[in-house]
Design a protein around this motif. Structure first.
Motif, PDB file in Angstrom:
ATOM      1  N   GLY A  93       0.786  -1.216   0.000  1.00 27.48           N
ATOM      2  CA  GLY A  93       0.000   0.000   0.000  1.00 27.48           C
ATOM      3  C   GLY A  93       0.819   1.266   0.000  1.00 27.48           C
ATOM      4  N   ASP A  94       2.036   1.226   0.483  1.00 32.83           N
ATOM      5  CA  ASP A  94       2.850   2.424   0.618  1.00 32.83           C
ATOM      6  C   ASP A  94       3.711   2.629  -0.630  1.00 32.83           C
ATOM      7  OD1 ASP A  94       5.653   3.645   1.504  1.00 32.83           O
ATOM      8  OD2 ASP A  94       4.114   4.408   2.859  1.00 32.83           O
ATOM      9  N   THR A  95       3.828   3.895  -1.067  1.00 32.49           N
ATOM     10  CA  THR A  95       4.561   4.204  -2.288  1.00 32.49           C
ATOM     11  C   THR A  95       6.013   3.756  -2.216  1.00 32.49           C
ATOM     12  OG1 THR A  95       3.162   6.128  -2.628  1.00 32.49           O
ATOM     13  CG2 THR A  95       5.237   6.065  -3.825  1.00 32.49           C
ATOM     14  N   ASP A  96       6.711   4.181  -1.167  1.00 26.97           N
ATOM     15  CA  ASP A  96       8.127   3.815  -1.039  1.00 26.97           C
ATOM     16  C   ASP A  96       8.287   2.308  -0.967  1.00 26.97           C
ATOM     17  OD1 ASP A  96       8.953   6.400  -1.153  1.00 26.97           O
ATOM     18  OD2 ASP A  96       9.175   6.671   1.007  1.00 26.97           O
ATOM     19  N   ASP A  97       7.392   1.652  -0.207  1.00 33.62           N
ATOM     20  CA  ASP A  97       7.474   0.204  -0.108  1.00 33.62           C
ATOM     21  C   ASP A  97       7.283  -0.441  -1.476  1.00 33.62           C
ATOM     22  OD1 ASP A  97       7.726   0.682   2.555  1.00 33.62           O
ATOM     23  OD2 ASP A  97       5.791  -0.139   3.143  1.00 33.62           O
ATOM     24  N   ARG A  98       6.335   0.090  -2.251  1.00 35.40           N
ATOM     25  CA  ARG A  98       6.020  -0.507  -3.557  1.00 35.40           C
ATOM     26  C   ARG A  98       7.223  -0.435  -4.493  1.00 35.40           C
ATOM     27  NH1 ARG A  98       2.031   2.644  -5.004  1.00 35.40           N
ATOM     28  NH2 ARG A  98       0.515   1.417  -3.836  1.00 35.40           N
ATOM     29  N   TYR A  99       7.820   0.745  -4.594  1.00 33.49           N
ATOM     30  CA  TYR A  99       8.902   0.853  -5.566  1.00 33.49           C
ATOM     31  C   TYR A  99      10.153   0.104  -5.099  1.00 33.49           C
ATOM     32  CZ  TYR A  99      12.520   4.300  -4.070  1.00 33.49           C
ATOM     33  OH  TYR A  99      13.583   4.933  -3.494  1.00 33.49           O
ATOM     34  N   LEU A 100      10.393   0.065  -3.785  1.00 35.44           N
ATOM     35  CA  LEU A 100      11.556  -0.672  -3.298  1.00 35.44           C
ATOM     36  C   LEU A 100      11.374  -2.171  -3.498  1.00 35.44           C
ATOM     37  CD1 LEU A 100      12.330   1.310  -0.033  1.00 35.44           C
ATOM     38  CD2 LEU A 100      13.843   1.058  -1.998  1.00 35.44           C
ATOM     39  N   VAL A 101      10.161  -2.666  -3.250  1.00 35.83           N
ATOM     40  CA  VAL A 101       9.896  -4.093  -3.448  1.00 35.83           C
ATOM     41  C   VAL A 101      10.075  -4.464  -4.915  1.00 35.83           C
ATOM     42  CG1 VAL A 101       8.047  -5.811  -3.467  1.00 35.83           C
ATOM     43  CG2 VAL A 101       8.402  -4.401  -1.437  1.00 35.83           C
ATOM     44  N   ARG A 102       9.470  -3.672  -5.819  1.00 34.53           N
ATOM     45  CA  ARG A 102       9.591  -3.964  -7.243  1.00 34.53           C
ATOM     46  C   ARG A 102      11.049  -3.845  -7.696  1.00 34.53           C
ATOM     47  NH1 ARG A 102       5.567  -3.273 -10.963  1.00 34.53           N
ATOM     48  NH2 ARG A 102       4.185  -3.644  -9.176  1.00 34.53           N
ATOM     49  N   TRP A 103      11.761  -2.886  -7.163  1.00 32.75           N
ATOM     50  CA  TRP A 103      13.175  -2.695  -7.508  1.00 32.75           C
ATOM     51  C   TRP A 103      13.990  -3.927  -7.120  1.00 32.75           C
ATOM     52  CZ3 TRP A 103      16.491   1.775  -4.984  1.00 32.75           C
ATOM     53  CH2 TRP A 103      17.693   1.913  -5.680  1.00 32.75           C
ATOM     54  N   ALA A 104      13.775  -4.409  -5.891  1.00 29.22           N
ATOM     55  CA  ALA A 104      14.511  -5.597  -5.439  1.00 29.22           C
ATOM     56  C   ALA A 104      14.173  -6.808  -6.306  1.00 29.22           C
ATOM     57  CB  ALA A 104      14.188  -5.876  -3.971  1.00 29.22           C
ATOM     58  N   GLN A 105      12.906  -6.944  -6.653  1.00 28.11           N
ATOM     59  CA  GLN A 105      12.517  -8.074  -7.494  1.00 28.11           C
ATOM     60  C   GLN A 105      13.158  -7.971  -8.882  1.00 28.11           C
ATOM     61  OE1 GLN A 105       8.295  -7.446  -7.144  1.00 28.11           O
ATOM     62  NE2 GLN A 105       8.062  -8.934  -5.472  1.00 28.11           N
ATOM     63  N   ALA A 106      13.183  -6.764  -9.444  1.00 24.98           N
ATOM     64  CA  ALA A 106      13.765  -6.574 -10.775  1.00 24.98           C
ATOM     65  C   ALA A 106      15.256  -6.865 -10.767  1.00 24.98           C
ATOM     66  CB  ALA A 106      13.496  -5.148 -11.249  1.00 24.98           C
ATOM     67  N   LEU A 107      15.949  -6.414  -9.736  1.00 21.19           N
ATOM     68  CA  LEU A 107      17.393  -6.634  -9.682  1.00 21.19           C
ATOM     69  C   LEU A 107      17.702  -8.125  -9.545  1.00 21.19           C
ATOM     70  CD1 LEU A 107      19.521  -4.365  -9.804  1.00 21.19           C
ATOM     71  CD2 LEU A 107      19.971  -4.783  -7.390  1.00 21.19           C
ATOM     72  N   ALA A 108      16.880  -8.823  -8.772  1.00 21.26           N
ATOM     73  CA  ALA A 108      17.079 -10.269  -8.620  1.00 21.26           C
ATOM     74  C   ALA A 108      16.886 -10.980  -9.957  1.00 21.26           C
ATOM     75  CB  ALA A 108      16.113 -10.822  -7.576  1.00 21.26           C
ATOM     76  N   VAL A 109      15.891 -10.529 -10.721  1.00 21.50           N
ATOM     77  CA  VAL A 109      15.639 -11.123 -12.034  1.00 21.50           C
ATOM     78  C   VAL A 109      16.811 -10.853 -12.976  1.00 21.50           C
ATOM     79  CG1 VAL A 109      14.211 -10.918 -14.098  1.00 21.50           C
ATOM     80  CG2 VAL A 109      13.133 -11.118 -11.856  1.00 21.50           C
ATOM     81  N   GLU A 110      17.329  -9.619 -12.966  1.00 23.20           N
ATOM     82  CA  GLU A 110      18.473  -9.296 -13.817  1.00 23.20           C
ATOM     83  C   GLU A 110      19.682 -10.137 -13.439  1.00 23.20           C
ATOM     84  OE1 GLU A 110      21.312  -5.546 -15.222  1.00 23.20           O
ATOM     85  OE2 GLU A 110      19.861  -5.275 -13.596  1.00 23.20           O
ATOM     86  N   ALA A 111      19.894 -10.322 -12.138  1.00 21.56           N
ATOM     87  CA  ALA A 111      21.042 -11.116 -11.691  1.00 21.56           C
ATOM     88  C   ALA A 111      20.931 -12.561 -12.155  1.00 21.56           C
ATOM     89  CB  ALA A 111      21.156 -11.060 -10.167  1.00 21.56           C
TER      90      ALA A 111
END
Length: 921
Positions: free
Chosen positions: A672-690
């Motif tokens: 629900g929180d903006t900062d939480d949303r973008y940080l979660v998606r960011w971590a997921q994206a970086l894991a996928v790239e790795a």
């Protein structure tokens, strides 16, 4: 001697604690099994070892009172320790309503203070904390015991929790599971075997028991209390004689006719008391586990000397015990039986008389309230006392306050002041929905005009605490129009309304209301109103103008001073830290968020996890990743009312991926929180790239950036752009890269910062090619203090130089990139950079900067090394925290990491290892 093995187990645990390896022990046994005698021996032994001994017993009467069991344990040291006396003020609720927003948050603040006090004591020497009758411990004390047992093996603490049966409620059952999972010893006391019974009787009588006395003692079932009761009763009646080297029953006694259960013995003992003794002790039992001689004398209208005589005899027979600070019943069961033996009408009358007698004294309000509740109807004097002491009672015993105030306001003609107190008590007790209903009903009835502004303010808070911001705004409208609301009060209402309007995206209205709040506050000379108005404006400006938002936040803090309302919907300290973070003033942001952490710990504030999360983000950007992880652990090690766990876990996962480790958290698909949303998606994206899928990484980040709007403005999440750009570049999408660069350039023009300029230059360099934009990006990131991104720039510059045929320049840029990644231990980034440059025909020709070793002194970060040195000198965690501008929890997290890296298990071992370590050359 009896209980030899059990005594030695406890004494061994005490010796281990003295050596620095703390431990918890659970002692469990039935009534009369000898638990108290075992604890007496342990306490004496601990004192011989030089330990600070804190001993007490929980009380069934006080189970609803927060920290009642802890207070009983600490009572022996009150008045003798300055730190404890300060915390005692918090336990008594001093200034709580102006510091915390609810009872739960006040209890968190008290828990933190008590843990800090324990840290200080443990840094000075070993401590033994012994709690008896834990089956009656209040929930707040149980939580504290949980927390004390966390990492107990690192400190010289012996924690002994003794109960009839630990599984007597969810809280204690959880405590039992938690302690055992943490390695606690479990000691179950069984009945004494016959040789031990014989030895106990011989020690008591001066001669071993004869055959008939042994038969009698056999009916006691091996329970020491039964045995002591039998021996005391029969010896007092002259029915045991010592002759021929043995103690034996007289011939008139039938050894098989004695009742076995303790209940029967206690009832028989009570029935044999003279009537006057029985009545006095029954009254004392009705009034509580502890015995106040003066109080019993006043309630019964008996001469003080007469009551003192009975009490003295009861101490002599072991019915009561004087622990040096209070008189209490030695056995809770004895008090229970005496209490139950009093007819209900008499019990009610005793409570009523006690309550009314105590209202004229400066006694503890919770004690008075408990008697008044048990004493039936309230008279006019009771109601006057309640109106005068409601706030103190609300803080000390919120459950009692709510129930007593509900009884007092059952009559529609009740004093409006009491209704306002009831709303406040319901809010403090964590029931905002019921508080809202009571406030609405009270306003509908009308009454005392002087109460209306306070009642409406409480109504607004009730709505806010349920997340119903629109209803809070609606409730403010009649408040500011009311003729009973002063100009300053109206300004405070408007400032709160402006914050709610900003948080519900009604920006234009919010600005106008915030301006009016400041103007009215200035006209009224109300500094708090001005502060709230400025804070509201700061919230609104945060998305567009961070510098202006910071200036307004600091202005708000100057007006609010240290008296910041606990019911504000925004934490100015956290907001200041966020502004500084967004302005690339990272060292100042770290200091501001440290203040935010301390403020929220001191008040039990709802923004504590937020403060840790922002602080962790600062340390991530600074490249101080171990410090960031310590903040993450601290944030996760406590309540999370705003639901920021995903943000913390995402930051930990970002670091893990960069370091080449698998992500450790199952992150939600959305939050629900903006900062939480973008940080979660960011971590997921970086894991996928790795994992080798940059296209999917771009697909995860692209919509997040494209859909950013309102409070989710791109200004707040532009840090993802370099990773998004790298993933998009891998797919050859130069149109998207140019658009990204243009968007960042526009944002940077509005609110220029080095990091924004660096991100814009980086994306432009990937879109246009050439090394020059990347050199500009590197310079900007260096100015911002973002070492990871600086290394990103060197990596991209190396690729650009290689594509232009400058292989020597590419090798140098790669070396700088690897050096930067090496300092961060970013092994995935190092591997990625080498692979990309290898494909471009560039080899680094060297291993690059080596990361820190995993174990030993060289494995410690700068912060950990400083913490280790301070801890080794004997400083407590709170003292280290104050010196390094950290929180106590974060220091503890560092200590745990230090011990793991050095393969040590306690702070004592750390001190020894530090002393033996050779001085650096």
């Amino acid at each position: 001697m009896d209980r030899v093995a059990e005594r030695e187990l406890l004494r061994g645990a005490a010796r281990g604690a003295v050596s620095g390896h703390g431990i918890a022990v659970l002692v469990e046994g039935g009534i009369g099994i000898g638990k108290t005698a075992l604890l007496d021996d342990l306490a004496a032994y601990c004192r011989e070892l030089g330990m600070r001994v804190l001993r007490g017993a929980a009380d069934d009467v006080d189970q609803r009172l927060p920290f009642a069991a802890v207070s009983a344990v600490a009572r022996a040291h009150q008045g003798r320790d300055e730190d404890l006396d300060r915390v005692t003020g918090l336990l008594r609720g001093r200034d709580a309503l102006t510091r915390s927003v609810t009872a739960a948050h006040h209890e968190l603040a008290v828990t933190e203070e008590l843990l800090a006090l324990a840290d200080r004591w443990l840094s000075r020497g070993p401590v033994a904390l012994i709690l008896d009758d834990a089956q009656w411990a209040d929930p707040s004390s149980v939580v504290l015991l949980h927390r004390l047992a966390h990492d107990i093996g690192q400190v010289p603490l012996l924690l002994v929790v003794c109960a009839r049966a630990l599984a007597q409620g969810e809280a204690l059952d959880g405590l039992q599971r938690g302690l055992l999972a943490g390695g606690a010893l479990e000691l179950r006391l069984d009945r004494l075997p016959e040789p031990a019974v014989v030895e106990l009787a011989a020690a008591r009588l001066g001669a071993p028991p004869g055959p008939r006395l042994r038969r009698l003692l056999g009916t006691a079932g091996g329970y020491p209390l039964y045995i002591e009761t039998l021996l005391t009763a029969y010896a007092a009646d002259g029915l045991i004689r010592v002759a021929g080297g043995h103690a034996e029953l007289s011939g008139t006694v039938d050894p098989d006719a004695v009742p076995q259960p303790l209940v029967e013995l206690a009832r028989a003992q009570a029935a044999l008391m003279p009537r006057r003794y029985r009545e006095i002790l029954q009254a004392a039992a009705v009034l509580g586990q502890t015995v106040d001689v003066a109080e019993v004398s006043a309630v019964l209208d008996e001469p003080l000397m007469a009551v003192s005589e009975v009490v003295g005899d009861a101490i002599g027979t072991g019915l009561l015990v004087d622990d040096g600070h209070c008189l209490r019943f030695r056995q809770g069961l004895t008090r229970e039986l005496l209490d139950r033996s009093v007819p209900e009408p008499v019990r009610v009358a005793l409570h009523q008389r006690a309550g009314r007698m105590l209202t004229g004294r400066d006694g503890a309000p919770e004690r008075v309230a408990a008697h008044l509740l048990a004493g039936g109807d309230l008279d006019a004097d009771d109601l006057r006392w309640l109106a005068a002491h409601a706030d103190a009672l609300t803080v000390r015993a919120p459950d009692l306050a709510v129930r007593l105030l509900q009884r007092a306001t059952a009559d529609p003609a009740a004093d409006p002041v009491l209704r306002t107190h009831l709303v406040r008590a319901l809010l403090w007790d964590g029931d905002p929905a019921q508080a809202e209903r009571v406030a609405q009903a009270a306003l509908a009835v009308g009454g005392d005009a002087a109460q209306e502004p306070d009642l409406r303010w409480l109504l607004v808070q009730a709505c806010c605490r349920q997340g119903r911001l629109r209803e809070a705004i609606d409730a403010i409208e009649p408040a500011v129009r009311s003729p009973y609301t002063s100009l300053g009060q109206a300004a405070r209402f408007r400032g709160t309304a402006a914050i709610c309007l900003f948080l519900t995206y009604r920006f234009e209205e919010a600005v106008a209301v915030a301006d009016r709040a400041v103007a009215d506050g200035e006209a009224a000379g109300d500094a708090e109103a001005i502060g709230i108005g400025c804070l509201a404006k700061a919230v609104g400006l945060a998305k567009d103008d961070m510098a202006a938002s910071l200036a307004l936040t600091e202005l708000a803090l100057s007006h609010l001073g240290h008296g910041i309302r606990p019911d504000l919907q925004v934490d100015p300290y956290v907001l200041k830290g966020i502004c500084l973070l967004e302005l690339d003033r990272l060292d100042e942001a770290a200091e501001a968020t440290a203040v935010a952490v301390r403020h929220n710990q001191r008040t039990g504030g709802v923004f504590l996890t937020t403060a840790h999360a922002v602080r962790a983000h600062v340390r991530f950007l600074q490249g101080r990743w171990d410090d960031a992880l310590a903040e993450v652990r601290s944030g996760l090690d406590g309540p999370d009312p705003l639901g920021h766990e995903p943000r913390l876990l995402a930051l930990a996962d970002l670091i893990a991926v960069h370091r080449g480790d698998p992500p450790g958290a199952e992150l939600p698909a959305d939050t629900g929180d903006t900062d939480d949303r973008y940080l979660v998606r960011w971590a997921q994206a970086l894991a996928v790239e790795a994992q080798g899928d940059p296209q999917r990484a771009a697909d995860l980040l692209r919509p997040l950036w494209a859909q950013a709007d309102g409070l989710e403005a791109r200004r707040m999440m532009y840090r993802v752009c370099p990773d998004l750009a790298r993933a998009a570049a891998a797919g050859g999408d130069h149109v998207e890269l140019r658009a990204l660069a243009d968007e960042l350039r526009v944002i940077a023009a509005v609110q220029p910062t080095p990091s924004l300029a660096g991100c814009a230059a980086y994306c432009r360099g990937l879109a246009e090619g050439g090394a020059e934009p990347m050199r500009a990006a590197v310079a900007s990131f260096r100015e911002a203090g973002w070492p990871l991104y600086e290394a990103y720039g060197h990596e991209a510059a190396a690729l650009a130089l290689a594509s232009g045929g400058d292989l020597a320049g590419a090798r140098e840029a790669l070396r700088l990139a690897l050096d930067g990644y090496g300092r961060l231990e970013a092994s995935w980034d190092m591997a990625r950079a080498r692979a990309r440059l290898r494909d471009a025909g560039v080899r680094d020709g060297a291993r690059g900067r080596r990361g820190r070793p995993k174990h030993g002194w060289d494995a410690l970060t700068d912060t950990e090394r400083t913490v280790a040195e301070l801890v080794a000198t004997g400083m407590s965690n709170p003292d280290v925290a104050a010196q390094l501008f950290l929180s106590r929890r974060t220091v503890q997290s560092h200590v745990s990491s230090i011990l793991a890296k050095l393969a040590l298990t306690s702070r004592v071992e750390l001190a020894v290892a530090a002393a033996q370590r050779p001085a650096p050359p």
